[in-house]
Scaffold this motif. Structure first.
Motif, mmCIF file in Angstrom:
data_model
loop_
_atom_site.group_PDB
_atom_site.id
_atom_site.type_symbol
_atom_site.label_atom_id
_atom_site.label_comp_id
_atom_site.label_asym_id
_atom_site.label_seq_id
_atom_site.Cartn_x
_atom_site.Cartn_y
_atom_site.Cartn_z
ATOM 1 N N GLN A 1 -7.743 -14.688 -9.821
ATOM 2 C CA GLN A 1 -7.414 -13.704 -10.859
ATOM 3 C C GLN A 1 -6.587 -14.478 -11.881
ATOM 4 O O GLN A 1 -5.460 -14.896 -11.587
ATOM 5 C CB GLN A 1 -6.613 -12.566 -10.220
ATOM 6 C CG GLN A 1 -6.296 -11.435 -11.175
ATOM 7 C CD GLN A 1 -5.313 -10.446 -10.536
ATOM 8 O OE1 GLN A 1 -5.306 -10.222 -9.332
ATOM 9 N NE2 GLN A 1 -4.458 -9.869 -11.362
ATOM 10 N N ASN B 1 -0.246 -12.551 -2.589
ATOM 11 C CA ASN B 1 0.303 -11.355 -1.974
ATOM 12 C C ASN B 1 1.101 -11.753 -0.723
ATOM 13 O O ASN B 1 0.688 -12.661 -0.004
ATOM 14 C CB ASN B 1 -0.860 -10.425 -1.595
ATOM 15 C CG ASN B 1 -0.373 -9.094 -1.077
ATOM 16 O OD1 ASN B 1 0.014 -8.985 0.082
ATOM 17 N ND2 ASN B 1 -0.358 -8.094 -1.948
ATOM 18 N N SER C 1 3.607 -8.689 -5.105
ATOM 19 C CA SER C 1 2.635 -7.652 -4.789
ATOM 20 C C SER C 1 1.822 -7.276 -6.029
ATOM 21 O O SER C 1 0.962 -6.405 -5.967
ATOM 22 C CB SER C 1 3.343 -6.428 -4.205
ATOM 23 O OG SER C 1 4.433 -6.094 -5.001
ATOM 24 N N ASP D 1 -3.244 -8.502 -5.335
ATOM 25 C CA ASP D 1 -3.675 -7.867 -4.082
ATOM 26 C C ASP D 1 -3.931 -8.924 -3.013
ATOM 27 O O ASP D 1 -4.221 -10.075 -3.323
ATOM 28 C CB ASP D 1 -4.980 -7.077 -4.311
ATOM 29 C CG ASP D 1 -4.730 -5.846 -5.163
ATOM 30 O OD1 ASP D 1 -3.581 -5.355 -5.160
ATOM 31 O OD2 ASP D 1 -5.674 -5.396 -5.836
ATOM 32 N N SER D 2 -3.857 -8.507 -1.757
ATOM 33 C CA SER D 2 -4.244 -9.381 -0.657
ATOM 34 C C SER D 2 -5.716 -9.747 -0.851
ATOM 35 O O SER D 2 -6.523 -8.923 -1.252
ATOM 36 C CB SER D 2 -4.036 -8.654 0.673
ATOM 37 O OG SER D 2 -4.517 -9.453 1.716
ATOM 38 N N GLN E 1 -6.569 -11.990 -3.043
ATOM 39 C CA GLN E 1 -6.674 -12.584 -4.381
ATOM 40 C C GLN E 1 -5.634 -13.689 -4.546
ATOM 41 O O GLN E 1 -4.645 -13.744 -3.822
ATOM 42 C CB GLN E 1 -6.429 -11.516 -5.437
ATOM 43 C CG GLN E 1 -7.458 -10.405 -5.390
ATOM 44 C CD GLN E 1 -7.620 -9.730 -6.724
ATOM 45 O OE1 GLN E 1 -6.645 -9.416 -7.387
ATOM 46 N NE2 GLN E 1 -8.856 -9.538 -7.126
#
Lengths: 507, 507
Positions: free
Chosen positions: B6, B21, B53, B56-57, B59
């Motif tokens: 990202q 994350n 946070s 996201d987990s 990413q």
């Protein structure tokens, strides 16, 4: 100088930060990373200035933590001044130069740490200085008090017991056996524990297989009132938040200064309101403490600091060069603990658990000196510890009647076998930890390792030594790769490595 | 593990950062602030992971520096692995533990610093360890070479001269007199200098009043070819970028480890291709070096390191407890330098400038030992230095014929007067620096201070001691406030402070 606020909707987590244009940084005769004093109406706060051209000259970028203190809006004029040298910064410099700090100076460091007024640069400087220069026991006591005082303080009354391990040995599920034994004997033992950070399973992760572990302070008080015990995660209770902030910098540096370790553990005991503590110091090759001499020195320091804080500490040096019991990983460990409470379980686990529980029973006056272990074993054998554990599980919203066979374990498995006949010579803690982590612990509760043989076991070529459990085939593949590159066990007489890159273990 | 990229459009300046994350950080068995290895197709790079946070987990937030290395796009799968322990991190840990580092280890630290692979935590740990443990001269030589090699390398030929001051004394405009004297004598002296960081005016700021100072390497070569000299800002030449990165952490820590100071200065000389250097070491109360013994030790170290690097260093300890000359601030200093080149100027400035220039003339074989100062004075008196300075100004796009009276000075002024009869006992460098900065230096070139009296001058009550110049009434007010709270000068016999909060100085 007066600068126009520009709200930047970002949380830093803890550090209080603002953003300034490089031109204004120069104009303030300061450097990026230094502190500024911010004034807006009647509020003022100190923050660390970062340099960025994202903010125009004449503006100040206000991050969320600072916004919440100053209550400024976009476009408000904020007075920004440099040359802010808090006591904490002077104290860190003093420690750098090898001088002892006063209680006031140590409190200033911890207070500014928690208030977000110290940058990574400052925290690193303090910890490195402490690593090199050390702290006196007097400084360590101040540090412990300061860390405890900056967080929540629990109160369970006047006769509260606890057990703690300095860590480093995988498979150490003893708390799940000690807590119910001690509580079954009538002592109060509200155990707050941690989740795994770098290990395969923390006590909180293991307990979570059987029950909930995240509770508010009020809920914890209720659980302890009903059962005289608890096994919960300390992280949701805001105990000693400074400790976590220190750890976040210790880890990248790969340092763990002894005074910091003592303060970290004792602060959490202080803030949990503990008066009697048995401290497990695993000692030996592959442990945090490798020699008995080092273990004795550390024990003396823990006891001295405990005395100053009104905590009665009993240190137990335990053999730590291989895992405790046979199971590593949250579900496998919970299963082994439950089996032990039900009358089974491996000898090493029973001996270590009842030994430590026995010390607490003696400290509580329930057994004469030297007889505690026997009482602990009796309680374990009587089924009273199991009964107490089922009460605790129920109080923490778990299924009280759960059987070991009902605990789900990863279904993707691979067996590492002995490459030759002989005795198991080593089971290396660090390699086993990496292997278990690769298999998916602590995230996947069902992942882990089962050790069929321990050090000294006689094995024949092809005998299983370790079974790897994973919840997915991908994680199992990762673990098998790690097993190939590490050497989690050795069998006396086996070839350690040949010159071609052949596999060590057959699968 | 594979994570979905990202792109986060943020520049960190230098550090290579990614965002993960907290769940994935745990899963990678690592801590925020530690390094990860990133692989995408055939590219790989190391970056420091921050926990947030916001991502996201599953990413991975890719900041610009990393994006430029990996060429990933939003949604691409990037392989992220932890347990990256570069040589540099092991070397920093080694220095923490008091061990000497090899050349390879020191190069690894500097290389990773420039490549953005070290966090603030790491850089702070290295500098604090260096501050406490020290570096051997061999390590210092390696550090110097490593810093020089990571940046641009200039080449002006085989007989290149330079003058440098370790700094700390305000009003030190001697380079504007030394450079033209030395060049007028026929020696090559391409002076790269710094802008003020915490002082009222760097040589580059002072020169900028008379001419441009920001040039490319090619333009600098042309200027030096035409005039045998230059006085330019080093910042636009990308010389020794590692040095700036170290300084950015040294400043918040308020440390300046000696080996780092030596490496910082000598690396810039090495990368500018200097062979002969006169080094000004201002010594005395309020200077970086306070005793002659310390100055001698530092001189020996500079000379030894210089010899190893093929640079002939001559150190000159100079009196540094009060400003050089009477003027402080870019325009006031440029004016005083120009007046001195035109045959006027204060004795202290003439003596220091010709003393240092004389050493260079002797090093260049143009005067026998002990006669350099006389030759320098002759060149200054002859007008040849002025003529050379006008050539340099012209080559740097300034007005060659500029007169001191044409230099604009701040029009908002306030005079600090002697509160009693007596001799001026002290003029405190640090207080004068803060006063000049408050008046607007170095941002406002016309701001600054003029000292009517120096230490030892006889003054009568009410005599002017310092005139403050500002470009705005607001800055003048700031400076007057600073003058009230500090004590930039003392007159023997004056009351230092009375118990009520009355003003020290009349205006």
């Amino acid at each position: 100088m007066k600068l126009k606020a520009q709200i930047v909707d970002v949380d830093t987590g803890s550090v209080h930060k603002i953003l300034l244009n490089p031109v204004d940084i120069t104009h303030l005769a300061m450097f990026a990373g230094e502190r500024v004093l911010l004034k807006y109406r009647k509020s003022e706060t100190v923050a660390i200035a970062e340099s960025t051209s994202l903010v125009d000259s004449g503006q100040v970028g206000i991050l969320n933590e600072v916004q919440r203190e100053l209550h400024v809006k976009d476009g408000d004029l904020v007075e920004v001044s440099s040359d802010v040298k808090p006591t904490s910064i002077k104290a860190i410099r003093k420690k750098m130069d090898g001088l002892a700090l006063s209680g006031e100076e140590i409190h200033a460091i911890v207070e500014d740490l928690v208030a977000g007024r110290l940058s990574d640069i400052d925290i690193s400087a303090f910890l490195v200085s402490e690593h090199i220069r050390g702290l006196t026991l007097e400084e360590t006591v101040h540090l412990t008090r300061a860390i405890a005082e900056e967080g929540e303080q629990l109160d369970f009354g006047t006769n509260v017991f606890d057990k703690h391990s300095i860590g480093g040995v995988p498979g150490n599920k003893v708390s799940l056996i000690i807590v119910p034994i001690v509580a079954a004997a009538g002592l109060l033992i509200p155990k707050t524990s941690s989740r795994a950070i770098t290990s395969p399973s923390g006590t909180a992760d293991t307990m979570e297989v059987l029950a909930d572990v995240e509770f508010s302070v009020e809920e914890l008080q209720r659980i302890v009132k009903n059962t005289k015990a608890a096994i919960v995660w300390g992280g949701s209770l805001n105990l000693a938040p400074a400790d976590d902030l220190f750890i976040q910098v210790e880890h990248p540096l790969q340092i763990d200064p002894r005074p910091q370790m003592i303060a970290s553990i004792m602060a959490k005991k202080l803030s949990t309101g503990i008066q009697h503590l048995v401290l497990d110091i695993p000692t030996g090759e592959g442990c945090k403490v490798t020699t008995m001499e080092e273990a004795r020195k550390l024990s003396r320091d823990f006891i001295t600091v405990g005395t100053e804080l009104g905590i009665n500490v009993h240190c137990a040096m335990t053999y730590g060069s291989q895992p405790v019991g046979h199971a590593i990983g949250p579900a496998l460990e919970a299963k082994e603990a439950l089996e032990t409470l039900m009358g089974g379980g491996p000898t090493s686990l029973i001996e270590k658990s009842t030994g430590l529980a026995g010390i607490l029973l003696e400290m509580g006056g329930l057994a004469p000196r030297g007889v505690g272990r026997k009482l602990a074993k009796d309680i374990l054998a009587s089924g009273k510890a199991l009964e107490k554990m089922r009460q605790i599980i129920e109080a923490q919203n778990g299924k009280a009647s759960i059987l070991p066979s009902e605990i789900p374990i990863g279904t993707h498995t691979s067996i590492l076998r002995a490459p030759s006949d002989g005795y198991v010579a080593t089971l290396q803690n660090r390699a086993l930890v990496r292997l278990a982590r690769a298999a998916g612990t602590p995230k996947f509760h069902g992942a882990g390792l089962y050790l069929h043989a321990k050090v000294g076991s006689r094995v024949k070529e092809g005998d299983p030594v370790i079974t790897i459990y994973s919840e997915t085939s991908g994680k199992l593949r990762d673990a098998v790769d790690v097993a190939k590159s590490l050497m989690p066990f050795t069998v006396e007489g086996m070839l350690l490595r040949t010159m071609t890159d052949t596999e060590q273990y057959s699968h």
